[in-house]
Design an enzyme around this catalytic site. Structure first.
Site, mmCIF file in Angstrom:
data_model
loop_
_atom_site.group_PDB
_atom_site.id
_atom_site.type_symbol
_atom_site.label_atom_id
_atom_site.label_comp_id
_atom_site.label_asym_id
_atom_site.label_seq_id
_atom_site.Cartn_x
_atom_site.Cartn_y
_atom_site.Cartn_z
ATOM 1 N N GLY A 173 0.944 -1.101 -0.024
ATOM 2 C CA GLY A 173 0.187 0.042 0.071
ATOM 3 C C GLY A 173 0.962 1.184 0.071
ATOM 4 O O GLY A 173 1.143 1.774 0.999
ATOM 5 N N PRO A 174 1.428 1.617 -1.028
ATOM 6 C CA PRO A 174 2.296 2.667 -1.231
ATOM 7 C C PRO A 174 1.526 4.168 -1.481
ATOM 8 O O PRO A 174 1.845 4.834 -2.192
ATOM 9 C CB PRO A 174 3.090 2.582 -2.485
ATOM 10 C CG PRO A 174 2.372 1.483 -3.478
ATOM 11 C CD PRO A 174 1.448 0.783 -2.299
ATOM 12 N N LYS A 225 -4.249 6.391 19.074
ATOM 13 C CA LYS A 225 -3.942 6.888 17.776
ATOM 14 C C LYS A 225 -5.500 7.099 17.166
ATOM 15 O O LYS A 225 -5.758 8.167 16.468
ATOM 16 C CB LYS A 225 -3.208 6.123 16.972
ATOM 17 C CG LYS A 225 -3.049 6.286 15.357
ATOM 18 C CD LYS A 225 -2.327 7.731 14.938
ATOM 19 C CE LYS A 225 -2.318 7.833 13.527
ATOM 20 N NZ LYS A 225 -1.917 6.920 12.770
ATOM 21 N N ASN A 262 -4.291 20.683 9.626
ATOM 22 C CA ASN A 262 -4.411 20.432 11.024
ATOM 23 C C ASN A 262 -4.308 21.497 11.954
ATOM 24 O O ASN A 262 -4.868 21.354 12.985
ATOM 25 C CB ASN A 262 -3.457 19.303 11.280
ATOM 26 C CG ASN A 262 -3.694 17.800 10.337
ATOM 27 O OD1 ASN A 262 -4.834 17.721 9.702
ATOM 28 N ND2 ASN A 262 -2.654 17.164 10.518
ATOM 29 N N SER A 298 -5.343 12.863 6.378
ATOM 30 C CA SER A 298 -5.534 11.943 5.180
ATOM 31 C C SER A 298 -7.042 11.747 4.753
ATOM 32 O O SER A 298 -7.507 11.518 3.482
ATOM 33 C CB SER A 298 -5.112 10.312 5.563
ATOM 34 O OG SER A 298 -6.096 10.067 6.857
#
EC number: 1.1.1.169
Length: 303
Positions: free
Chosen positions: A7-8, A185, A203, A255
């Protein structure tokens, strides 16, 4: 150590670049894409937080059979793809350790359905990453990385994985409580991801104005109650930790924001949705988290 990063995307590319920079033999495994083509031809460019660029040259593969020769597989696929990735690993892996560095709850359990549970490592990281163009990933902010066994005690193999990450520049510690780290997390993500995606802000906005601060604090506080009901004692300072992560990655796009802006499926179900589901099991009200989840679903027209 032979490492395959499955999963790059943004984080997977950063991890691949970090490990390759530490002279570990790294292969990026993913679907055929312009990104992988560029990495194969020109190397992987990692833009550091200070603006400097480091070029590493991991191998590239699209055939899952490459994991058969790996000592370690780092799973960085989106959480909704964990099951299909796990099935492929179950068919191809031959004793490799399998480290999940994914967002959300439940990924390790899914992996352990297809590979031996004692080979599964649970990891978390608060490093920020963004794939800015094919062949390029921006390291948007430093953070903490922890790993630990999903089942059984940590040993020299786990320590060797942590050492490989640390040598490449991603300081990593071994923890005996990886599930606590995962929950913490998740709570950080619950406080940051949906709010930044819906407001379309970096953020840092969540710690730069009162509305952002309120949403972050209320969402994380709700999530803490759910974690405790699940038997996970999270740190009392997890709200402050979420603030620190938002500040440290102030210029980063979460993300979920990247996914929503790009019309891609988000990981809201393994984050906010998973917390809401567990809250329901314990009859705990989580109105802020539930609302954030529903607004993301509305934005992506899903459920």
């Amino acid at each position: 150590m032979r490492v395959v990063v499955q999963g790059p995307g943004s984080l997977g590319s950063l991890v691949g670049g970090v490990l390759a920079g530490g002279e570990t033999a790294v292969t990026l495994l993913g679907h055929q894409s312009e990104h992988l083509t560029r990495v194969r031809e020109d190397g992987l460019r990692v833009v550091q937080p200070d603006g400097t660029t480091r070029v590493t040259r991991p191998s590239v593969a699209t055939d899952p059979s490459v994991v058969a020769d790996a000592d370690l597989v780092v799973v960085c696929v989106k959480s909704y793809d964990t099951a299909s990735a796990a099935r492929a690993l179950g068919r191809q892996c031959d004793g490799a350790m399998v480290l999940t560095l994914q967002n959300g709850l439940g990924n390790a359990a899914v992996l352990a359905e297809h590979v031996p549970a004692d080979t599964v490592l649970v990891g978390t990281t608060t490093h920020g990453a963004a794939r800015t163009e094919p062949g390029v990933v921006r390291h948007a902010g430093g953070g903490e990385t922890t790993i630990g066994r999903y089942r059984g005690a940590n040993d020299a193999r786990v320590a060797s994985v942590a050492a490989a990450f640390s040598t490449g520049g991603m300081e990593t510690t071994v923890t005996a409580s990886p599930q606590r780290a995962v929950w913490e997390k998740v709570l950080v993500n619950v406080g940051i991801n949906a709010a930044t995606a819906l407001a379309d802000v970096d953020n840092g906005a969540l710690v730069e104005c009162p509305p952002g601060e309120r949403v972050l604090e209320r969402a994380v506080t709700e999530g803490v109650r759910v974690a405790e009901a699940e038997g996970v004692s999270v740190s009392e300072s997890v709200v402050e930790r979420a603030r620190q992560v938002a500040a440290r990655t102030a210029s980063n796009e979460s993300s979920m924001r990247q996914d929503l802006a790009g019309g891609a499926r988000t990981e809201v179900e393994s984050l906010h949705g998973a917390v809401v589901e567990r809250a329901r099991d314990h009859d705990i009200a989580v109105p802020v988290i539930r609302t954030l989840a529903d607004l993301v679903r509305l934005a992506q027209r899903d459920g």
